[in-house]
Write a protein that holds these residues in place. Structure first.
Motif, PDB file in Angstrom:
ATOM      1  N   VAL A 168       0.819  -1.207   0.000  1.00  9.42           N
ATOM      2  CA  VAL A 168       0.000   0.000   0.000  1.00  9.42           C
ATOM      3  C   VAL A 168       0.857   1.264   0.000  1.00  9.42           C
ATOM      4  CG1 VAL A 168      -1.912   1.189   1.133  1.00  9.42           C
ATOM      5  CG2 VAL A 168      -1.730  -1.307   1.302  1.00  9.42           C
ATOM      6  N   SER A 169       0.601   2.113  -0.991  1.00 13.10           N
ATOM      7  CA  SER A 169       1.326   3.371  -1.131  1.00 13.10           C
ATOM      8  C   SER A 169       0.883   4.392  -0.079  1.00 13.10           C
ATOM      9  CB  SER A 169       1.071   3.946  -2.529  1.00 13.10           C
ATOM     10  OG  SER A 169       1.526   5.274  -2.624  1.00 13.10           O
ATOM     11  N   PRO A 170       1.820   5.226   0.393  1.00 14.96           N
ATOM     12  CA  PRO A 170       1.427   6.327   1.291  1.00 14.96           C
ATOM     13  C   PRO A 170       0.422   7.269   0.647  1.00 14.96           C
ATOM     14  CG  PRO A 170       3.805   6.002   1.329  1.00 14.96           C
ATOM     15  CD  PRO A 170       3.276   5.145   0.213  1.00 14.96           C
ATOM     16  N   LYS A 171       0.312   7.242  -0.700  1.00 11.69           N
ATOM     17  CA  LYS A 171      -0.644   8.100  -1.405  1.00 11.69           C
ATOM     18  C   LYS A 171      -2.045   7.494  -1.446  1.00 11.69           C
ATOM     19  CE  LYS A 171       2.986   9.781  -4.542  1.00 11.69           C
ATOM     20  NZ  LYS A 171       3.417   9.882  -5.970  1.00 11.69           N
ATOM     21  N   LEU A 184      -2.178  -1.904  10.874  1.00  9.90           N
ATOM     22  CA  LEU A 184      -2.414  -3.333  10.669  1.00  9.90           C
ATOM     23  C   LEU A 184      -1.360  -3.938   9.760  1.00  9.90           C
ATOM     24  CD1 LEU A 184      -6.265  -3.027  10.011  1.00  9.90           C
ATOM     25  CD2 LEU A 184      -5.143  -3.559  12.188  1.00  9.90           C
ATOM     26  N   SER A 185      -0.196  -3.304   9.710  1.00  9.76           N
ATOM     27  CA  SER A 185       0.840  -3.715   8.764  1.00  9.76           C
ATOM     28  C   SER A 185       2.135  -4.068   9.472  1.00  9.76           C
ATOM     29  CB  SER A 185       1.099  -2.607   7.744  1.00  9.76           C
ATOM     30  OG  SER A 185      -0.069  -2.357   6.993  1.00  9.76           O
ATOM     31  N   GLY A 186       3.034  -4.706   8.711  1.00  7.81           N
ATOM     32  CA  GLY A 186       4.293  -5.184   9.251  1.00  7.81           C
ATOM     33  C   GLY A 186       5.307  -4.083   9.465  1.00  7.81           C
ATOM     34  N   SER A 187       6.454  -4.468  10.018  1.00  3.26           N
ATOM     35  CA  SER A 187       7.498  -3.514  10.400  1.00  3.26           C
ATOM     36  C   SER A 187       8.317  -3.024   9.216  1.00  3.26           C
ATOM     37  CB  SER A 187       8.433  -4.175  11.413  1.00  3.26           C
ATOM     38  OG  SER A 187       9.013  -5.350  10.854  1.00  3.26           O
ATOM     39  N   HIS A 188       8.262  -3.712   8.072  1.00  4.93           N
ATOM     40  CA  HIS A 188       9.074  -3.367   6.922  1.00  4.93           C
ATOM     41  C   HIS A 188       8.190  -3.087   5.706  1.00  4.93           C
ATOM     42  CE1 HIS A 188      12.075  -5.115   9.557  1.00  4.93           C
ATOM     43  NE2 HIS A 188      13.042  -4.767   8.716  1.00  4.93           N
ATOM     44  N   GLY A 209       6.060   0.498   0.135  1.00  4.73           N
ATOM     45  CA  GLY A 209       4.655   0.250   0.453  1.00  4.73           C
ATOM     46  C   GLY A 209       4.538  -0.624   1.690  1.00  4.73           C
ATOM     47  N   ILE A 210       3.554  -0.358   2.522  1.00  6.08           N
ATOM     48  CA  ILE A 210       3.391  -1.158   3.731  1.00  6.08           C
ATOM     49  C   ILE A 210       2.819  -2.531   3.388  1.00  6.08           C
ATOM     50  CG2 ILE A 210       3.234   0.750   5.374  1.00  6.08           C
ATOM     51  CD1 ILE A 210       0.206   0.626   5.146  1.00  6.08           C
ATOM     52  N   VAL A 211       3.186  -3.506   4.208  1.00  9.14           N
ATOM     53  CA  VAL A 211       2.802  -4.893   3.987  1.00  9.14           C
ATOM     54  C   VAL A 211       1.647  -5.218   4.938  1.00  9.14           C
ATOM     55  CG1 VAL A 211       3.572  -7.284   3.944  1.00  9.14           C
ATOM     56  CG2 VAL A 211       5.177  -5.440   3.364  1.00  9.14           C
ATOM     57  N   SER A 212       0.471  -5.345   4.388  1.00  7.03           N
ATOM     58  CA  SER A 212      -0.720  -5.573   5.198  1.00  7.03           C
ATOM     59  C   SER A 212      -0.696  -6.962   5.824  1.00  7.03           C
ATOM     60  CB  SER A 212      -1.969  -5.427   4.333  1.00  7.03           C
ATOM     61  OG  SER A 212      -1.985  -4.176   3.686  1.00  7.03           O
ATOM     62  N   ASP A 213      -1.153  -7.039   7.060  1.00  6.41           N
ATOM     63  CA  ASP A 213      -1.232  -8.309   7.773  1.00  6.41           C
ATOM     64  C   ASP A 213      -2.600  -8.930   7.485  1.00  6.41           C
ATOM     65  OD1 ASP A 213      -1.355 -10.421   9.541  1.00  6.41           O
ATOM     66  OD2 ASP A 213      -0.369  -9.343  11.173  1.00  6.41           O
ATOM     67  N   PHE A 214      -2.648  -9.795   6.484  1.00  7.81           N
ATOM     68  CA  PHE A 214      -3.924 -10.371   6.059  1.00  7.81           C
ATOM     69  C   PHE A 214      -4.398 -11.512   6.963  1.00  7.81           C
ATOM     70  CE2 PHE A 214      -2.633  -8.696   1.747  1.00  7.81           C
ATOM     71  CZ  PHE A 214      -3.586  -7.691   1.733  1.00  7.81           C
TER      72      PHE A 214
END
Length: 744
Positions: free
Chosen positions: A333-336, A346-350, A355-360
């Motif tokens: 997911v982009s910051p935009k 709801l996302s991971g540390s890296h 883009g953030i890595v969503s915790d599905f």
């Protein structure tokens, strides 16, 4: 277990006892107990556990090794077994000697050992590109982009193997599992190899015979499944049916697809569709690449207003042309993106490409994605997705030191991420009763019922066919997509292969190539694409067989009844640099396969004018002419450039429709030509439904038996089928029977 396997506790306990001894000279018993306790604690880190097997479904047994983790491959896939179909398979008993299956828990890891006979071949263990028989290999099953070597790091590292003896083993753990597929030789082996002297014995081999498959699972526990056959095909059927049965695509999904260049606008794409009409070339759905996003790498999942000012109108215009749109995305997911502030907690540390890595694994994450995608995509007519970059490379995806809010480890997340995205997106389409068909870069165990075909950036034509062969063992689909070619010959050969695969796709995202890019072979390419369209009744029925019976639509020859080929071992040539141990090589059948029950496909490759084909038992006939070509033997063929070699089994029945550009739509009634090959009687179950919805799961489908038998004077004739009433059946009542083999 005394001390619970914790050596530090043991040592502290021993120190206390020693202190007591020094202060109580007459306490000799404590010294004895101290020594006994220390010895026990040294071995307490190793626990031998007996596996307790429970028959979970007919012919499928399950046992828990150690303490299975909450996150596993099958739990994230979430499939529901096809119980009625499983019950129809032959009754069988546990296929292995239970006493020969060994389990140890050492240092919080699972060590498993399964027996292995000398003549057994092992298939599966992931989507491999160069080898079919995996015996003698060491595999670290790790979701990754394929790196050119069959070492376990691949797009679908499914920890499931199928034995030629007719059983299968699945390890349900979302971990980097290491499999020693008949490589290690134990000092206490039940069947030790013969010891040879390399100096004097020609039988000496650098890899001695091993009588076991040994598996290391770096977790405190895992569920183990054993599948009985009695044939390898029935093993695969049980595996697929336990995982929901194979996916049945919409009819349009089996047509032709063109993926357009990255920055094409909606006008460019509509012009592309018009050009296919002008060339009278089949086209059912169009792949829209990253340029549809307002920003990609990372993604916004929102339409770019410059290139796509009217997404709904664009999708409606495609629909009027009979086309569906498939959107590319990667899930970072982009910051935009408007989703970003909601997903960030709801996302991971890296990040991946910032883009953030969503915790599905979190239901609230999945709910946010569903709300956004339904409103902006599905509700306006999007037909499916291409899910990119959920596989690797290591330096692109999150590292193994990453953390996630659910507590799921980075390793576990890596192994199940592709499965979770497939499951999540597939459920959105099912919620609106609309079938989809798309592409994905990573999958794993339990994914048979997902509406996705795997693809990658690798581009070896021969290895693509080997991957197609291997996909049939592990419950995934694979496409040998076409992107570019160095010559017209290579172009037509690649196009022929892709038209006989789960998804007939030309991926022009980088260079804008078209099916007619080599004018000298345009007719040959059009002919093979049109042949695929003619074969849709056969192909659609074959996918129905995948769903209802668990038989993969494209099958390795090793799954075919009567395929008696035994891979010869070719002695290695001693070379001080390249092969200092003269390692031998086993020959695989990895360049031919079955499409359904009757059609054998033997692709040709650029630079080759002839090839060998291995025919199973029974008579086999040329698809195009109906002439006998051989029986249970190796043949050599020299086909023309405009034909992909196809062979049909004796008694084979092939239903076909007239040439058309697009898959049948709801309400279409088409003429049906039924071809028969050979001299034997035969039958075929012709399947039909509305082609777009899941109503078939509620009974809105039909199976019509097409059969050929000998009449009173011994001549073959087609039987008048009993046509379904009150069920979908998109064919004319009058059937044209064509007997391809001329008999005296």
């Amino acid at each position: 277990m005394i001390c619970g396997g914790n050596m530090s506790k043991c040592i502290r306990r021993r120190r206390v006892l020693t202190f007591t001894e020094n202060n109580h000279k007459h306490m000799q018993p404590f010294r004895t107990f101290t020594l006994f306790l220390f010895i026990i604690c040294q071995f307490s880190a190793v626990a031998q556990t007996k596996l307790l097997w429970q028959e979970l479904y007919p012919g499928i047994w399950k046992a828990a090794a150690g303490k299975p983790e909450k996150i596993s491959l099958l739990s994230t896939a979430g499939a529901k077994p096809q119980l009625q179909a499983l019950a129809k398979l032959p009754k069988t008993t546990f296929p292995l000697d239970k006493a020969a299956i060994d389990l140890k828990v050492i240092d919080h890891k699972i060590y498993l050992r399964f027996p292995l006979d000398e003549e057994e071949q092992l298939f599966g263990l992931g989507l491999n590109f160069q080898t079919v028989n995996q015996r003698g290999r060491i595999m670290e099953l790790h979701v990754d982009h394929y790196g050119g070597e069959d070492n376990g790091r691949t797009h679908a590292p499914v920890p499931f193997y199928v034995s030629s003896k007719g059983y299968g083993v699945l390890i349900d753990a979302a971990r980097y599992i290491t499999v020693y597929a008949g490589t290690g030789v134990r000092t206490n082996a039940a069947h030790p190899p013969v010891v040879y002297d390399r100096n004097t014995d020609k039988q000496w081999d650098a890899q001695p015979y091993s009588d076991a498959v040994e598996i290391l699972v770096p977790a405190e526990g895992a569920n183990i499944y054993i599948f009985a056959g009695p044939t390898p095909m029935q093993v695969v059927q049980r595996y697929n049916l336990m995982n929901g049965g194979g996916y049945l695509p919409p009819k349009w999904g089996l047509g032709f697809t063109q993926r357009v260049p990255t920055l094409y606008s909606q006008d460019d794409i509509l012009k592309e569709a018009t050009s296919f009409e002008a060339h009278n070339f089949p086209l059912d759905f169009i792949g829209v690449e990253p340029g549809w996003h307002s920003s990609s790498y990372p993604c916004t999942f929102e339409w770019d207003k410059t290139r796509f000012p009217d997404p709904k109108g664009f999708l409606e215009a495609l629909a009027k042309k009979g086309l569906s749109a498939n959107l590319w995305f990667n899930p970072y997911v982009s910051p935009k993106a408007s989703l970003y502030p909601k997903i960030k907690p709801l996302s991971g540390s890296h990040t991946v490409w910032n883009g953030i890595v969503s915790d599905f694994t979190l239901p609230q994450t999945r709910a946010l994605f569903k709300d956004h995608f339904m409103k902006t995509h599905l509700e306006i007519g999007v037909g499916g997705y291409k899910v990119d970059e959920v596989d690797g490379y290591d330096f692109w995806v999150w590292p193994d030191v990453a953390t996630f809010p659910s507590g799921t480890s980075a390793e576990q997340m890596r192994q199940v991420y592709g499965n979770m995205v497939q499951n999540m997106t597939g459920s959105w389409f099912k919620a609106i009763n609309k079938r989809t068909y798309g592409l994905v870069r990573a999958s794993n165990a339990g994914s048979s019922n997902f509406p996705y075909v795997i693809y990658n950036d690798y581009y070896s034509h021969k290895d693509f066919i080997t991957a197609l062969v291997n996909s049939s063992f592990i419950g995934v689909l694979w496409t040998p997509e076409v992107r570019a070619s160095k010559s017209a010959e290579e172009w037509v050969r690649r196009m022929q292969s892709v038209c006989f695969s789960p998804m007939a796709m030309l991926n022009a995202w980088a260079d804008g190539t078209k099916p007619w890019s080599f004018p000298e072979v345009e007719q040959a390419v059009n002919e093979v694409a049109s042949l695929r369209m003619q074969l849709l009744p056969y192909l659609y029925s074959t996918f129905a067989q995948y769903h209802f019976e668990g038989k993969p639509p494209f099958r390795a020859m090793n799954l075919v009844e009567g395929f008696g080929y035994k891979p010869p071992t070719v002695a290695g040539q001693l070379d001080a640099t390249a092969n200092p141990y003269a390692m031998s090589v086993k020959k695989d059948i990895k360049d031919q396969y079955m499409m359904g029950d009757f059609i054998l496909v033997a692709p040709m490759f650029a630079g080759e004018t002839s090839r060998e084909v291995y025919l199973p038992q029974g008579k086999w006939y040329d698809f195009y002419t109906g002439e006998l070509v051989g029986e249970n033997q190796k043949i050599n063929i020299t086909p023309a450039l405009d034909k992909i070699p196809l062979f049909v089994k004796d008694g084979g029945i092939i239903p076909m429709i007239p040439t058309r550009r697009q898959a049948p739509k709801v309400g279409d009634i088409l003429p049906l030509e039924v071809r028969h090959y050979g001299s034997a009687a035969g039958s075929f179950q012709l399947y039909d439904d509305d082609g777009i919805s899941f109503d078939y799961e509620k009974g809105a489908h039909s199976f019509t038996r097409l059969a050929v038998a000998k009449n009173s004077v011994g001549a073959l004739q087609g039987e008048l089928p009993t046509l379904p009433t009150g069920k979908p059946f998109g064919y004319a009542k009058e059937i044209k029977w064509v007997f391809m083999t001329k008999t005296k």
